[in-house]
Design a protein around this motif. Structure first.
Motif: not given
Lengths: 643, 339
Positions: A146-147, A149-150, A154, B70, B117-122
Motif C-alpha cells: 500500500t505504501n 502505491l503511495n 507522489m 489493518r 498516506l493511504v494506509d487502507l488495504p487495496q
C-alpha cells in the motif's frame, strides 16, 4: 482383597556405607523411603549436599541426544562398576556437535543473505557502487505494498524509489536521495514503515556475482556438514553400547545419590528409615547379612505416629489391572479395604452385559492382549478381562459379530436351561433384561453399604456404621424396601404390613434423620467438635437421600439399556449388510465389507461408551458409598531411567 | 434470508467470538512495556494474522496502531464479498471515504503535522469512489477541491468554501457527517423494512444521540459555548434526544442541572456522573451492538454491530497502548476502556 501389611524399618550405619545401603534398597525394590527428622541428641543432621553426578549425567544425556540413541534399559550388568565412555571421547563428540551447529548457523546466515540479494535481482550494477557513494545516499529495504502505491503517486519529491522485487505483501527496493536530504526523506520512509535490510559488509559485487559466490560457499559448507555427520554416525556405531552403559551408570549414581537427602547423619553414622512389606522382612535381613556396619530395627505391623503408613494394594492377579481405576480415584487408607477385586468383578460383568458379543468380545480380548504386550499398559489387561466377559455374555445372548441364532442348536442340548439363549431382540426379553439390571444394581448398592458398615466398624466410627444412609439404618431401609418391592412385583406378595413399615421404613428413616445427635451420643471422642443438628438441614438431606436411593437404583438400568442398544445397533448393521448383499454381482463382497465396517464402528463407538458408563457406575454408585481415597501410595525407591 | 447472508452472519459471529474479552484486556493491562503488548497480541489474539507479516523487532509503536486497524479491515474483507451489493452496507465505504477526507482536512487546517498516506488495504481503495492515492499530493483546500472534482463531495466543498471564509475543521466534519447520516437513514428507510428497519434505526439513532450529547456536554461545560451555536452543530436526527429534551438540556443553567437533564436520557445508569458521559455513550452503543450481533437475523444489523464493536476494540487497544506509553496506572487505563 486386602492391603499389604507394612513394617517400619529404621536403619543405622557407618556413613561410608550410605551409598551402598541406598543402592541395596533400590535393588530390593520394596523400600518406601521416609524423610528422617533431624535428631538433636545424637547430632544427626539432614544431608544437604550438591549432587556430584548432575554434570556427568547431563553430558551423557546430551551425547545420547546428539547421536539420537534411544535409551536401552535391558543392559544387565553391575552398572556402578561398568566401563564408561572416556572424558576425551565425550569432549570430542561435543566439539563435533558444536562445529555442526556453527556450520548450520553459517549456512543459515548465508541463506538469509542469498534471500536478501535475490530481492535485488533487477540491479545491474555493483552493490557497493549503489550503496557507497559520495553525494547520494541509497537504502535498500522493503515496505508494505500500500505504501509503495503511495510512493508511486507522489509527485515532485526529493527521492527516487527503485523497486526491485515484490510479493503479496511487500515491495523491495532502493530509495535514493541526496546526502543532505537523507534525514528528512528517511523520516518520510520511516512513516511508511520502510524496513531497511542491512547488507553484510562483504557483499559488494553485482548481485548475480554475489549470488553465485554465496551458493558456492553454501555448497562447500554442506559438504563439510555431511563429513561431520558421517563422523558422528561412525562414532555412534562404534560407541553406542558404551554410551548406553555410561548413561545407566551415571543415572544410577545420580538418582541413588539424590536419596541421601532423606537420611540424617553425623560425622560417623547415618540414619535412614522407611517402610517395607512385612512379608519381605526375611529377604531384607538377608540383604544386609554380609554387612556388619549396617544395623536395623523393624516395627512390624504397627502404625507409626510420625509417619503415615504407605499403602500397597494386594490384589489377585486376575483383577490386579483394575488397581489402576482405584488409584485414579484415590489411594485407600492403610488397614482399610482394597476394592480392586470387587471393582474388577463388577466392571467386567457390567461391561460384558452391555457389550455381549462372542466375536467382538474375542476381538477386544486379542486387542487388549496386543496392547498390553506393545505398550505395557494396564488398560490392555483390563480390556482382556472385559473381552472375556463379553464373550461369555455373547454366548448367552447368542450373538457373534451381530449374527444371532448361530448357537441356538448347541444351546438346545442343555435341556435344563430353556431360557437360553437369551436373545436380546426378542420382545419378551426386553423387560427381563432391564429388571435384571435393576436387581444387579440393588445387589451392588447393598454390597457397597455392607462394605461401608464393615469399614466404619473397623475404624470405630459408630455413627457412620449405624445411623448413616450408607450404614445399618440405610441397609435396613434400602434392603427392606427392595425386598418388599421385589416380593410384590415377582411373587405378588405384599410385605408392607404396619409392623414392617414401622420397623423397616420409619425406624431407619428416623435413625438417619437424627443421625447427628445419635452420632454425637455414641461418639466416645469427647474432645472432637460435635456436629450441630438442624431440623431443616436434616429434612432436606433426608429428601436427597430418599431420592438418591431411588435414582441410584434406576441408574443401573443403563446396563440393560446399553445391552439392548448394542443389539439394536448390530441389527441396523445387519440390515445394511443385507441391503448391500442384494446387489447382483458384488453382493457377497458388499455384504462382507458392510459387516466388517459396521462391526469395527460398533466395537470402537460402543466399546468407548460402555467403558465410560461402567466406570461411571463404579465411581458414582459404589465408591461414593465407602471409599475414602486419602491414603498414601507406596512408592518404593527406584532409578527412573526414562527421565 | 439468503444463504450468503446466513454465511456472512455466521462468519461475523465467529469473528466476534474471537474479539478481545475482559480477561484478555486485563492481561494486556498487565503488560508494562509496549513490546509485551505486541508479544501478547501477536501470540494470543486474533491479531496474530496481521502481526505475523512482520518480525517482532520490526513492529514499532506507530506501526502497532496501524496493524491493529489493518486486522479490522481484513476482517471486513472476509464479509464484504457477501454483501457488496447491499446498499446499506455500502455506507461502510462512504464512511471510510469521509474519514480519509477528514484526515487530509486535519493536515490542511494545521491540526496535524503529518503527511497524508493511504494506509487502507487495496480492496478498499478500489471500492472507494474517490481516488485516494491522489490525496497524497494535496497540500491546500484548493488541491483537495481539484482532487475531488466530479465526485459528490465537490459540491459540498464548494458550498463550504463559499459560506466560510476560514476553513473550520469541526464545521466541515459536521457538514460531511450530517449528509452521511441523512443519506444513511434515507437508504435504510428505503431498502429495509419491519424488524430490520427498526433495528437499524435504533442503532444509528443511538449513535447520533450519543454524538450529540457528548458534543453538548463538551461545549456547555468546557467551552461554555452559546446554546444557539451549539444547536447549529447538532445532527437533526434523534432517538431519545427529542426536540423538547434538547431544548431542556440546552437551557440548563449549570452543570448540576445539565446532569439532571442528561439523567433522563441515561435512565439505566446508576450513580450517573456528568463527566463520564463519553464513557456512558460508548458503553450504551457497545451493549446495544452486543445484543443485536448475538440475536439479530438481519445481515445489515449484524454488519453494523460488528463494525461498531471492531471500532470500539481498536479504541480500547489504542487507549491501552497510550496508557502504557505514558506510564498511566492500570486502573486509570481501565477506566478508559469500554468492556
Amino acid at each position: 482383597m486386602s492391603i499389604e501389611s507394612m513394617s517400619f524399618v529404621n536403619i543405622l550405619g557407618d556413613l561410608n556405607f550410605l551409598d551402598e545401603c541406598i543402592l541395596k534398597l533400590i535393588n530390593f525394590k520394596m523400600f518406601h523411603i521416609e524423610q528422617k527428622k533431624e535428631k538433636i541428641s545424637a547430632n544427626f543432621k539432614n544431608l544437604n549436599e550438591q549432587n556430584p553426578y548432575i554434570k556427568p549425567l547431563n553430558n551423557i544425556k546430551k551425547i545420547l541426544n546428539i547421536l539420537g540413541i534411544k535409551k536401552d534399559f535391558n543392559i544387565s550388568e553391575n552398572l556402578i562398576y561398568s566401563e564408561e565412555l572416556k572424558i576425551e571421547k565425550q569432549e570430542e563428540i561435543l566439539k563435533i556437535e558444536e562445529e555442526i551447529e556453527k556450520t548450520k548457523e553459517k549456512i543459515r546466515s548465508l541463506e538469509d543473505s542469498l534471500k536478501l540479494i535475490s530481492h535485488m535481482k533487477n540491479l545491474d550494477a555493483k552493490i557497493k557502487d549503489v550503496l557507497k557513494t559520495d553525494y547520494i545516499k541509497a537504502h535498500f529495504g522493503r515496505l508494505l505494498k500500500t505504501n509503495y502505491l503511495n510512493l508511486k503517486h507522489m509527485k515532485n519529491e526529493d527521492f527516487f524509489f527503485i523497486p526491485q522485487d515484490e510479493d503479496e505483501e511487500f515491495c523491495w527496493g532502493f530509495y535514493i536521495t541526496h546526502k543532505n536530504k537523507d534525514q528528512e526523506i528517511s523520516e518520510l520512509f520511516k512513516k511508511m514503515y520502510f524496513v531497511e535490510c542491512f547488507i553484510p559488509e562483504n557483499i559488494e559485487e553485482n548481485p548475480k556475482v554475489e549470488i553465485e559466490k554465496i551458493e558456492n560457499e553454501i555448497k562447500s559448507l554442506n559438504e563439510r556438514l555431511e563429513n561431520l555427520e558421517n563422523y558422528k554416525e561412525n562414532f555412534k556405531d562404534e560407541n553406542e553400547i558404551l554410551i548406553q552403559k555410561t548413561y545407566l551408570k551415571f543415572k544410577t549414581l545420580h538418582d541413588s545419590f539424590s536419596y541421601r537427602k532423606f537420611a540424617v547423619a553425623n560425622e560417623k553414622q547415618f540414619n535412614i528409615c522407611g517402610f517395607i512389606p512385612t512379608k519381605k522382612i526375611p529377604e531384607f535381613k538377608n540383604m544386609f547379612e554380609d554387612n556388619n556396619k549396617i544395623v536395623f530395627e523393624f516395627i512390624e505391623d504397627k502404625e507409626e505416629k510420625e509417619y503415615s503408613v504407605p499403602v500397597k494394594l494386594k490384589t489377585c492377579r486376575l483383577f490386579r489391572p483394575f488397581e489402576m481405576y482405584v488409584t485414579t480415584y484415590g489411594t485407600p487408607q492403610y488397614k482399610s479395604f482394597n476394592p480392586s477385586s470387587l471393582i474388577g468383578l463388577i466392571y467386567s460383568l457390567v461391561f460384558g452385559i452391555m457389550f455381549g458379543d462372542l466375536g467382538q468380545g474375542f476381538l477386544l480380548f486379542i486387542g487388549g492382549f496386543i496392547a498390553h504386550k506393545k505398550m505395557k499398559n494396564n488398560l490392555g489387561l483390563i480390556l482382556t478381562r472385559c473381552g472375556f466377559c463379553s464373550m461369555i455374555f455373547g454366548l448367552i445372548f447368542d450373538s457373534i459379530f451381530g449374527f444371532e441364532g448361530l448357537l441356538e442348536q448347541y444351546w438346545e442340548r442343555f435341556s435344563g436351561l430353556k431360557w437360553l439363549p437369551f436373545h436380546l431382540l426378542k420382545p419378551s426379553n426386553s423387560i427381563p433384561i432391564l429388571m435384571i439390571s435393576c436387581l444387579m444394581g440393588m445387589a451392588i448398592i447393598l454390597i457397597s453399604i455392607l462394605v461401608n458398615i464393615f469399614l466404619s466398624l473397623k475404624s470405630k466410627n459408630l455413627k457412620e456404621a449405624l445411623f448413616s444412609h450408607n450404614g445399618l439404618a440405610g441397609l435396613l431401609f434400602y434392603g427392606g424396601c427392595a425386598t418388599a418391592a421385589l416380593s410384590l412385583l415377582l411373587f405378588k406378595k405384599n410385605l408392607f404390613s404396619p409392623i414392617f413399615i414401622a420397623l423397616i421404613v420409619i425406624v431407619p428413616i428416623l435413625l438417619i434423620f437424627f443421625s447427628i445427635p445419635l452420632g454425637n451420643l455414641v461418639d466416645k471422642n469427647s474432645s472432637a467438635e460435635k456436629e450441630k443438628f438442624s431440623v431443616s438441614s436434616s429434612f432436606f438431606d433426608m429428601i436427597d437421600i430418599l431420592l438418591s436411593y431411588f435414582t441410584n437404583t434406576l441408574s443401573f438400568l443403563r446396563v440393560g439399556g446399553l445391552a439392548l442398544s448394542h443389539a439394536a445397533l448390530m441389527l441396523v448393521v445387519m440390515k445394511f449388510a443385507q441391503m448391500a448383499g442384494s446387489i447382483n454381482t458384488l453382493g457377497p463382497v458388499a455384504f462382507t465389507i458392510v459387516v466388517i465396517l459396521g462391526n469395527a464402528f460398533i466395537v470402537v463407538l460402543e466399546g468407548l461408551i460402555v467403558s465410560i458408563q461402567a466406570l461411571r457406575l463404579i465411581y458414582y454408585e459404589i465408591f461414593s458409598r465407602f471409599f475414602q481415597g486419602n491414603g498414601k501410595p507406596f512408592n518404593p525407591v527406584k532409578i527412573n531411567y526414562e527421565n | 434470508m439468503s444463504f450468503s447472508s446466513q454465511t456472512a452472519i455466521t462468519k461475523m459471529r465467529a469473528m466476534y467470538g474471537k474479539m478481545l474479552k475482559e480477561a484478555e484486556y486485563l492481561n494486556i493491562l498487565n503488560c508494562n512495556k509496549i513490546e509485551e503488548v505486541i508479544d501478547f497480541l501477536k501470540n494470543n489474539t486474533h491479531y496474530k494474522n496481521s502481526f505475523n507479516i512482520l518480525e517482532k523487532s520490526e513492529i514499532t509503536e506507530d506501526l502497532l496502531e496501524d496493524l491493529i486497524k489493518r486486522e479490522a479491515f481484513l476482517n471486513y474483507k472476509k464479509i464484504y464479498r457477501y454483501a457488496n451489493k447491499n446498499k446499506v452496507i455500502e455506507f461502510f465505504i462512504k464512511h471510510i471515504e469521509i474519514d480519509e477526507i477528514l484526515k487530509i482536512m486535519l493536515i490542511i487546517t494545521g491540526n496535524e503535522n503529518k503527511r497524508y498516506l493511504v494506509d487502507l488495504p487495496q480492496y478498499l481503495v478500489s471500492k472507494c469512489k474517490i481516488k485516494l492515492f491522489n490525496l497524497v499530493n494535496v497540500k491546500t483546500f484548493d488541491d483537495l477541491l481539484e482532487t475531488l472534482k466530479n465526485t459528490k463531495y465537490e459540491k459540498l466543498l464548494l458550498d463550504f468554501k463559499q459560506k466560510n471564509k476560514e476553513i473550520n475543521y469541526l464545521k466541515f466534519e459536521h457538514i460531511l457527517y450530517e449528509k452521511f447520516f441523512k443519506e444513511l437513514l434515507k437508504t435504510v428507510k428505503a431498502k429495509t423494512k419491519n424488524v430490520e428497519l427498526f433495528e437499524l434505526n435504533k442503532l444509528i439513532k443511538t449513535k447520533i444521540d450519543n454524538i450529540n450529547l457528548c458534543y453538548i456536554y463538551r461545549e456547555k461545560t468546557i467551552f461554555k459555548t452559546d446554546s444557539k451555536k451549539i444547536k447549529e452543530n447538532i445532527f437533526n436526527f434523534h432517538k431519545n434526544l427529542t426536540p423538547n429534551r434538547l431544548e431542556k438540556i440546552l437551557a440548563s443553567a449549570d452543570s448540576s442541572q445539565l446532569e439532571e437533564n442528561f439523567k433522563e436520557i441515561y435512565k439505566n445508569i446508576k450513580n450517573f456522573k456528568l463527566k463520564k458521559i463519553e464513557k456512558y455513550a460508548e458503553k450504551t452503543e457497545f451493549l446495544v451492538c452486543q445484543h443485536y450481533i448475538n440475536l439479530s437475523l438481519n445481515l445489515t444489523t449484524v454488519f453494523y454491530c460488528f463494525y461498531i464493536l471492531q471500532q470500539i476494540e481498536i479504541k480500547n487497544l489504542i487507549h491501552i497502548i497510550e496508557g502504557i506509553r505514558y506510564n498511566l496506572k492500570k486502573e486509570e487505563i481501565k477506566n478508559y476502556l469500554t468492556i
